[in-house]
Design a protein around this motif. Sequence first.
Motif, mmCIF file in Angstrom:
data_model
loop_
_atom_site.group_PDB
_atom_site.id
_atom_site.type_symbol
_atom_site.label_atom_id
_atom_site.label_comp_id
_atom_site.label_asym_id
_atom_site.label_seq_id
_atom_site.Cartn_x
_atom_site.Cartn_y
_atom_site.Cartn_z
ATOM 1 N N ASP A 1 0.829 -1.200 0.000
ATOM 2 C CA ASP A 1 0.000 0.000 0.000
ATOM 3 C C ASP A 1 0.864 1.251 0.000
ATOM 4 O OD1 ASP A 1 -2.198 -1.629 0.085
ATOM 5 O OD2 ASP A 1 -2.407 -1.523 2.262
ATOM 6 N N ASP A 2 1.939 1.231 0.815
ATOM 7 C CA ASP A 2 2.814 2.392 0.891
ATOM 8 C C ASP A 2 3.594 2.590 -0.400
ATOM 9 O OD1 ASP A 2 2.202 3.217 3.528
ATOM 10 O OD2 ASP A 2 3.375 1.556 4.300
ATOM 11 N N ALA A 3 4.001 1.466 -1.009
ATOM 12 C CA ALA A 3 4.752 1.590 -2.255
ATOM 13 C C ALA A 3 3.885 2.246 -3.323
ATOM 14 C CB ALA A 3 5.223 0.207 -2.713
ATOM 15 N N ALA A 4 2.604 1.874 -3.342
ATOM 16 C CA ALA A 4 1.700 2.456 -4.328
ATOM 17 C C ALA A 4 1.487 3.937 -4.077
ATOM 18 C CB ALA A 4 0.362 1.715 -4.291
ATOM 19 N N ALA A 5 1.543 4.324 -2.806
ATOM 20 C CA ALA A 5 1.311 5.730 -2.460
ATOM 21 C C ALA A 5 2.602 6.530 -2.429
ATOM 22 C CB ALA A 5 0.621 5.825 -1.101
ATOM 23 N N GLY A 6 3.743 5.849 -2.614
ATOM 24 C CA GLY A 6 5.020 6.543 -2.563
ATOM 25 C C GLY A 6 5.418 6.946 -1.161
ATOM 26 N N ALA A 7 4.887 6.245 -0.141
ATOM 27 C CA ALA A 7 5.176 6.593 1.247
ATOM 28 C C ALA A 7 6.075 5.540 1.864
ATOM 29 C CB ALA A 7 3.877 6.707 2.042
ATOM 30 N N SER A 8 6.511 5.805 3.077
ATOM 31 C CA SER A 8 7.338 4.855 3.807
ATOM 32 C C SER A 8 6.520 3.626 4.154
ATOM 33 C CB SER A 8 7.862 5.504 5.097
ATOM 34 O OG SER A 8 8.458 4.520 5.921
ATOM 35 N N ALA A 9 7.195 2.484 4.204
ATOM 36 C CA ALA A 9 6.492 1.246 4.510
ATOM 37 C C ALA A 9 6.238 1.079 5.998
ATOM 38 C CB ALA A 9 7.300 0.053 3.994
ATOM 39 N N ALA A 10 6.867 1.875 6.841
ATOM 40 C CA ALA A 10 6.738 1.725 8.282
ATOM 41 C C ALA A 10 5.711 2.699 8.836
ATOM 42 C CB ALA A 10 8.082 1.962 8.958
ATOM 43 N N ALA A 11 4.706 2.165 9.522
ATOM 44 C CA ALA A 11 3.739 3.021 10.185
ATOM 45 C C ALA A 11 4.415 3.692 11.376
ATOM 46 C CB ALA A 11 2.545 2.200 10.646
ATOM 47 N N VAL A 12 4.008 4.897 11.683
ATOM 48 C CA VAL A 12 4.610 5.643 12.784
ATOM 49 C C VAL A 12 3.784 5.425 14.046
ATOM 50 C CG1 VAL A 12 5.310 7.920 13.615
ATOM 51 C CG2 VAL A 12 5.499 7.365 11.181
ATOM 52 N N ALA A 13 4.370 4.737 15.001
ATOM 53 C CA ALA A 13 3.672 4.487 16.259
ATOM 54 C C ALA A 13 3.695 5.746 17.117
ATOM 55 C CB ALA A 13 4.343 3.332 16.998
ATOM 56 N N PRO A 14 2.741 5.894 18.010
ATOM 57 C CA PRO A 14 2.703 7.097 18.848
ATOM 58 C C PRO A 14 3.781 7.084 19.921
ATOM 59 C CG PRO A 14 1.005 5.571 19.543
ATOM 60 C CD PRO A 14 1.607 4.991 18.296
ATOM 61 N N ASP A 15 4.146 8.270 20.392
ATOM 62 C CA ASP A 15 4.959 8.404 21.591
ATOM 63 C C ASP A 15 4.008 8.475 22.781
ATOM 64 O OD1 ASP A 15 7.338 8.498 20.135
ATOM 65 O OD2 ASP A 15 7.234 10.674 19.909
ATOM 66 N N VAL A 16 4.408 7.873 23.893
ATOM 67 C CA VAL A 16 3.547 7.818 25.073
ATOM 68 C C VAL A 16 4.272 8.414 26.268
ATOM 69 C CG1 VAL A 16 2.253 6.340 26.643
ATOM 70 C CG2 VAL A 16 2.351 5.768 24.215
ATOM 71 N N VAL A 17 3.625 9.377 26.924
ATOM 72 C CA VAL A 17 4.134 9.963 28.161
ATOM 73 C C VAL A 17 3.148 9.627 29.271
ATOM 74 C CG1 VAL A 17 4.714 12.091 29.384
ATOM 75 C CG2 VAL A 17 5.335 11.837 26.972
ATOM 76 N N VAL A 18 3.657 9.099 30.377
ATOM 77 C CA VAL A 18 2.816 8.771 31.530
ATOM 78 C C VAL A 18 3.105 9.771 32.640
ATOM 79 C CG1 VAL A 18 2.209 7.028 33.236
ATOM 80 C CG2 VAL A 18 2.779 6.332 30.902
ATOM 81 N N ASP A 19 2.094 10.527 33.019
ATOM 82 C CA ASP A 19 2.211 11.530 34.074
ATOM 83 C C ASP A 19 1.917 10.866 35.418
ATOM 84 O OD1 ASP A 19 2.014 13.674 35.813
ATOM 85 O OD2 ASP A 19 0.962 14.957 34.382
ATOM 86 N N LEU A 20 2.934 10.818 36.287
ATOM 87 C CA LEU A 20 2.814 10.145 37.581
ATOM 88 C C LEU A 20 2.741 11.126 38.749
ATOM 89 C CD1 LEU A 20 5.417 7.262 37.071
ATOM 90 C CD2 LEU A 20 2.942 7.146 36.806
ATOM 91 N N ALA A 21 2.498 12.398 38.475
ATOM 92 C CA ALA A 21 2.498 13.399 39.540
ATOM 93 C C ALA A 21 1.435 13.136 40.593
ATOM 94 C CB ALA A 21 2.303 14.795 38.942
ATOM 95 N N ALA A 22 0.348 12.440 40.233
ATOM 96 C CA ALA A 22 -0.731 12.161 41.181
ATOM 97 C C ALA A 22 -0.706 10.716 41.660
ATOM 98 C CB ALA A 22 -2.079 12.485 40.542
ATOM 99 N N VAL A 23 0.461 10.068 41.578
ATOM 100 C CA VAL A 23 0.624 8.701 42.083
ATOM 101 C C VAL A 23 1.454 8.771 43.363
ATOM 102 C CG1 VAL A 23 1.626 6.416 41.641
ATOM 103 C CG2 VAL A 23 0.435 7.645 39.813
ATOM 104 N N PRO A 24 0.835 8.652 44.538
ATOM 105 C CA PRO A 24 1.583 8.802 45.783
ATOM 106 C C PRO A 24 2.488 7.628 46.108
ATOM 107 C CG PRO A 24 -0.701 8.262 46.259
ATOM 108 C CD PRO A 24 -0.615 8.462 44.777
ATOM 109 N N THR A 25 2.064 6.416 45.761
ATOM 110 C CA THR A 25 2.853 5.230 46.087
ATOM 111 C C THR A 25 2.802 4.233 44.941
ATOM 112 O OG1 THR A 25 0.972 4.105 47.150
ATOM 113 C CG2 THR A 25 2.375 5.462 48.559
ATOM 114 N N ALA A 26 3.817 3.386 44.893
ATOM 115 C CA ALA A 26 3.866 2.309 43.902
ATOM 116 C C ALA A 26 4.626 1.145 44.510
ATOM 117 C CB ALA A 26 4.530 2.772 42.615
ATOM 118 N N ASP A 27 4.293 -0.062 44.094
ATOM 119 C CA ASP A 27 5.065 -1.222 44.519
ATOM 120 C C ASP A 27 5.672 -1.890 43.296
ATOM 121 O OD1 ASP A 27 2.994 -2.684 43.351
ATOM 122 O OD2 ASP A 27 2.021 -3.137 45.251
ATOM 123 N N ALA A 28 6.468 -2.933 43.549
ATOM 124 C CA ALA A 28 7.185 -3.582 42.451
ATOM 125 C C ALA A 28 6.233 -4.156 41.415
ATOM 126 C CB ALA A 28 8.087 -4.684 43.010
#
Length: 204
Positions: free
Chosen positions: A93-120
């Motif tokens: 599909d990408d070759a036909a469209a002249g685009a890159s063959a690799a889809a671009v996955a999203p970047d993910v940021v996890v905001d932990l400012a409201a996490v008071p505690t965590a365990d293993a």
Amino acid sequence: MALTVLRPGTTAPAGPPAPPAPPAPGAAAAGALAPPGRSPLRVAVEVHQRAAGAGALVVMTLTGDLDASAGPHLRSALEQALLRTWSPRRPQDDAAAGASAAAVAPDVVVDLAAVPTADAAGGGLLLATLRRTTALGGRAAVVGADPAVERLLAAADTAGEVAARATLAEALSAWKAATPRAGTGPLATGSGARPGRQARSATA
């Protein structure tokens, strides 16, 4: 069978006490989900579309304790974000469209400012969830973590797949300067004081 004869003015002896009433349906389950002193985890997801070729930015804001019960919430949130932002394409599909063959996955940021505690267990579940993103070619970072939570994650992230930053802006700036768009380096501790909530930015 013994026969008891009652004289006038007397009453029959009291029988054995009645068994206690069974607990109301759902009472035990509620206690298991929210034990005393613990806050159930909630996950809010924001999706920001960026310039073409940059991939989307997903910000997952966690509120509550990060423990063994967090797995379903984290996986569900990320899966929904991937459905909204990532669409793998076939090379033909990408070759036909002249685009890159690799889809671009999203970047993910996890905001932990409201996490008071965590365990293993909770830290391991978070890292396992974020590895889904890095396995697709996206990048992952945590921001605003309490120093103790950050140290726990750093100890578990032996492969160095998740970056730890003080703020969302710092994470985006580091990614913008990085070349190529893969690999975040080891999760370093000592990122500074825990910041307050800040306005979201999706410029990187």
